[in-house]
Scaffold this active site. Structure first.
Site, PDB file in Angstrom:
ATOM      1  N   TRP A 245       0.841  -1.184   0.000  1.00 39.40           N
ATOM      2  CA  TRP A 245       0.000   0.000   0.000  1.00 39.40           C
ATOM      3  C   TRP A 245       0.879   1.239   0.000  1.00 39.40           C
ATOM      4  O   TRP A 245       2.061   1.198   0.313  1.00 39.40           O
ATOM      5  CB  TRP A 245      -0.996   0.011   1.161  1.00 39.40           C
ATOM      6  CG  TRP A 245      -0.423   0.078   2.542  1.00 39.40           C
ATOM      7  CD1 TRP A 245       0.004   1.188   3.203  1.00 39.40           C
ATOM      8  CD2 TRP A 245      -0.213  -1.017   3.446  1.00 39.40           C
ATOM      9  NE1 TRP A 245       0.450   0.865   4.455  1.00 39.40           N
ATOM     10  CE2 TRP A 245       0.326  -0.496   4.638  1.00 39.40           C
ATOM     11  CE3 TRP A 245      -0.437  -2.395   3.371  1.00 39.40           C
ATOM     12  CZ2 TRP A 245       0.658  -1.287   5.727  1.00 39.40           C
ATOM     13  CZ3 TRP A 245      -0.110  -3.185   4.459  1.00 39.40           C
ATOM     14  CH2 TRP A 245       0.432  -2.616   5.621  1.00 39.40           C
ATOM     15  N   GLN A 266      -3.975   4.704  -0.536  1.00 38.43           N
ATOM     16  CA  GLN A 266      -4.963   5.322   0.344  1.00 38.43           C
ATOM     17  C   GLN A 266      -5.603   6.547  -0.284  1.00 38.43           C
ATOM     18  O   GLN A 266      -6.797   6.800  -0.101  1.00 38.43           O
ATOM     19  CB  GLN A 266      -4.298   5.688   1.678  1.00 38.43           C
ATOM     20  CG  GLN A 266      -3.856   4.479   2.470  1.00 38.43           C
ATOM     21  CD  GLN A 266      -2.988   4.845   3.663  1.00 38.43           C
ATOM     22  OE1 GLN A 266      -2.664   6.007   3.870  1.00 38.43           O
ATOM     23  NE2 GLN A 266      -2.611   3.848   4.438  1.00 38.43           N
ATOM     24  N   GLU A 556      -2.619  14.023   7.991  1.00 37.19           N
ATOM     25  CA  GLU A 556      -2.644  13.201   9.201  1.00 37.19           C
ATOM     26  C   GLU A 556      -2.492  14.111  10.411  1.00 37.19           C
ATOM     27  O   GLU A 556      -1.788  15.126  10.372  1.00 37.19           O
ATOM     28  CB  GLU A 556      -1.518  12.168   9.205  1.00 37.19           C
ATOM     29  CG  GLU A 556      -1.742  11.025   8.240  1.00 37.19           C
ATOM     30  CD  GLU A 556      -0.644   9.967   8.343  1.00 37.19           C
ATOM     31  OE1 GLU A 556       0.338  10.184   9.089  1.00 37.19           O
ATOM     32  OE2 GLU A 556      -0.763   8.931   7.674  1.00 37.19           O
ATOM     33  N   TYR A 559       1.249  12.779  15.544  1.00 40.49           N
ATOM     34  CA  TYR A 559       1.281  11.515  16.280  1.00 40.49           C
ATOM     35  C   TYR A 559       1.593  11.715  17.759  1.00 40.49           C
ATOM     36  O   TYR A 559       1.351  10.816  18.569  1.00 40.49           O
ATOM     37  CB  TYR A 559       2.381  10.604  15.730  1.00 40.49           C
ATOM     38  CG  TYR A 559       2.221  10.094  14.331  1.00 40.49           C
ATOM     39  CD1 TYR A 559       1.176  10.506  13.499  1.00 40.49           C
ATOM     40  CD2 TYR A 559       3.129   9.173  13.818  1.00 40.49           C
ATOM     41  CE1 TYR A 559       1.057  10.018  12.208  1.00 40.49           C
ATOM     42  CE2 TYR A 559       3.015   8.675  12.531  1.00 40.49           C
ATOM     43  CZ  TYR A 559       1.984   9.101  11.724  1.00 40.49           C
ATOM     44  OH  TYR A 559       1.881   8.612  10.457  1.00 40.49           O
TER      45      TYR A 559
END
Length: 672
Positions: A245, A266, A556, A559
């Protein structure tokens, strides 16, 4: 466009046994740097001179038509100067004494002297096995955060014996006026992580070439596949990997004659391209101005998370270089409401001689030399390397081009707390193929316009193609950037951005590589195709200007917030968990966006838990038109996203990995 031209005539010395350092030209009118020179290049040809060798009774001058081509004897002579009409040949000189002993010079060429050691120019005259070995020598010695940079340029011709791989900090470019002028046999990338995972395949690109086989382009952010023709199919993930991926990529102005298989990608943006058949894809697939068939009738929202926009509203394709008994740069025209590839039609735009460019080299150039060239109205071609900037590069002249080869990287030093590039509020600046890397502390990495004005640049906008920004990851030590990219000039066009606060590598941590915001748009009528902004500590993208347009957004969450209390925002008098990734300010009356994805990833390394209330925050004003939004939750250890847009959309929290979608938010009306 007309630039001041200073003749490119350099005096040349090749010393037997030693090639002297390369040099730029001295001009009495401007404070450009002074270096020793290798070769005179003039309109009439080339003159090669060398120092007299003690004991030599004669000299043999050889030339070749390519880097690895066979050398042929041009002259046996006693003079230490040789003139030739073959301006772009490769030369070497033998000094021979009375006993027949020989001392040879190193190879010299215009290409090497101009573009430096990190740019390799190949010719059909070169044995293709030698080309392949040359490229693989770099390929086998690169890494994700390598300091090496590499560009391969192919003069027009047939290279069908080549079977090439590409990885970090590599770019390949054809030097034809059409992609069909340069043909490669095979070209691929492969997933760099275990199992063929391509989620960290960054920082590479290919353009202006035909490939006569199926291509595997398994990549993620900060990659570019442009102006290409593939006579075969194309895979966007590693076909040999168990974890095949990727996490986002970009195709523009390209033709794939066969099936284009997105696999488990994605998200992806494909613009002004065509294909035979498209299959697969995952969270957020966006097509703009494309022509091609889909595998079946399911490739429509909401059956699949896809967005298909019929035309590209405004775009000037990325500048490219070509060779035709000299080097030139093509600057494609500005097109509106375009569809399909540009290169099947007659070229329209400007053709600019390399003589109008200051050819920069990281082994000799500084902020001072680069700014001196800009003041004198040169364009700049950055050859591959890392350029340390102790002050901003200042672009004040309209129609200036800053163009990079081999992912040329502009890195701020500890002396530069300002910005990397500052562009005045002028028409027609072009920036392409450049990465900006943060230093210890700076206000920004690029600023376009000092402040918002009423000036329109609609007929000749500033355009940025393949421009990437990085905070942390490459070096140990702390980095800080406040607002990474600031756009104050109206009508700017963006085309494939990755704005990245590093989540892995060296110098990474909540208090180590700090960055407040990724992109701030204060100007009106700004258009961006392909906006990827990740891991910033507050709002990642803030849109303050009117009539903004975005097609494809990928982001995103950070994190690494150590705890929820360290990552909270205020909106309309309320406190919320986290900061929305995509924020349109409350006073904005008109804004359009298509295909937005915001993803939550909790760190398996940190095992920290936090939440994000809103992936996207929008005002409810009548002119707000945002459609096709998605969230995802990956590898969770708790926490997640509660809402896709404002208070709307299903949540993905408390270790619920998966993907959710939302159709639209138009004028305050939300449609699931």
């Amino acid at each position: 466009m007309k630039k001041k031209i200073i003749p490119f005539a350099l005096c040349a010395i090749i010393a037997c046994g030693l090639t002297l350092p390369l040099a730029g030209c001295k001009n009495d009118e401007i404070p450009l740097p002074v270096w020793e020179q290798n070769v005179v290049v003039s309109a009439s040809g080339e003159t090669v001179t060398w120092e007299d060798v003690k004991g030599a009774v004669k000299y043999e001058v050889y030339s070749a038509d390519g880097r690895f081509a066979e050398y042929k004897l041009e002259s046996e002579q006693t003079e230490t100067e040789f003139s030739s009409s073959k301006k772009y040949a490769y030369y070497k000189v033998n000094a021979i004494d009375a006993d027949g002993q020989t001392i040879s010079t190193e190879q010299y060429s215009y290409d090497y002297d101009t573009f430096g050691k990190n740019t390799k120019v190949y010719s059909p005259a070169d044995p293709q096995q030698a080309i392949q070995e040359d490229i693989y020598e770099f390929y086998n010695n690169r890494g994700q955060f390598s300091k090496e940079r590499f560009a391969a340029l192919f003069k027009p011709g047939d290279y069908n014996e080549l079977d090439l791989l590409m990885s970090y900090y590599m770019t390949f470019s054809g030097l034809g006026q059409s992609p069909e002028d340069v043909e490669l046999g095979k070209f691929n990338t492969k997933g760099e992580l275990a199992g063929g995972n391509a989620t960290c395949n960054f920082w590479c690109g290919i353009d202006n070439i035909t490939v006569n086989s199926t291509v595997q382009w398994a990549v993620s952010q900060a990659t570019s596949f442009r102006r290409m023709k593939v006579n075969g199919g194309m895979h966007l993930t590693d076909q040999n990997g168990k974890s095949a991926w990727g996490s986002g990529g970009f195709i523009a102005d390209s033709v794939v004659t066969g099936t284009l298989n997105a696999g488990n990608q994605q998200q992806w943006l494909t613009r002004n391209s065509q294909w035979g058949n498209w299959v697969n894809g995952d969270i957020n697939m966006v097509y703009v101005g494309c022509e091609g068939k889909f595998n079946d009738n399911s490739y429509v929202w909401p059956n699949r998370r896809v967005t298909n926009l019929t035309t590209t509203s405004v775009m000037s394709e990325k500048p490219y270089m070509f060779f035709d008994n000299g080097y030139y740069v093509c600057l494609p025209e500005l097109k509106k409401e375009s569809k399909g590839v540009s290169w099947t039609e007659e070229f329209k735009g400007d053709i600019i001689s390399i003589n109008d460019f200051y050819v920069a080299r990281s082994d000799r150039d500084t902020s001072a030399t680069l700014n001196a060239a800009l003041r004198e109205n040169y364009h700049i071609l950055f050859t591959p390397g890392i350029y340390n900037l102790d002050r901003p590069l200042t672009v004040e002249n309209e129609d200036t081009i800053l163009m990079g080869l081999g992912l040329a990287t502009l890195k701020l030093t500890d002396k530069n707390s300002d910005t990397g590039i500052r562009i005045a509020d002028v028409d027609g600046v072009r920036i392409s193929g450049i990465m900006l890397d943060a230093g210890p502390s700076s206000n920004s990495l690029m600023e376009i316009g000092e402040k918002k004005t009423g000036a329109s640049h609609a007929d000749n906008p500033t355009v940025l193609n393949d421009v990437y920004f990085r905070i942390g990851g490459a070096d140990k030590g702390n980095t800080f950037v406040d607002k990474t990219l600031i756009i104050n000039s109206n009508d700017v066009v963006g085309d494939n951005f990755w704005v990245w606060r590093a989540d892995h590598g060296d110098g990474v941590g909540w208090d180590v590589n700090r960055a407040t915001n990724g992109v701030i748009v204060n100007a009106d009528n700004v258009t961006v195709y392909g906006l990827m902004v990740e891991h910033f500590q507050e709002y990642q993208t803030i849109w303050n200007g009117e009539n903004g347009f975005v097609a494809f957004y990928q982001s995103e969450t950070p994190y690494d917030p150590p705890e929820q209390s360290a990552w909270k925002s205020q909106w309309k008098g309320n406190t919320y968990d986290g900061w929305a990734s995509y924020k349109v300010s409350d006073n904005v009356q008109k804004h359009t966006a298509h295909g937005l994805g915001v993803y939550y990833v909790a760190s398996s390394r940190l095992k920290n838990v936090f939440n994000l209330d809103h992936g996207i925050e929008l005002p409810s004003n009548a002119g707000i038109h945002v459609e096709h939004m998605a969230i995802a939750n990956f590898l969770t250890y708790g926490g997640g996203i509660y809402h896709i847009v404002n208070e709307h959309g299903e949540s993905l929290t408390d270790s619920k990995s998966g993907k959710k979608q939302f159709t639209s938010f138009i004028g305050g009306t939300a449609i699931k």
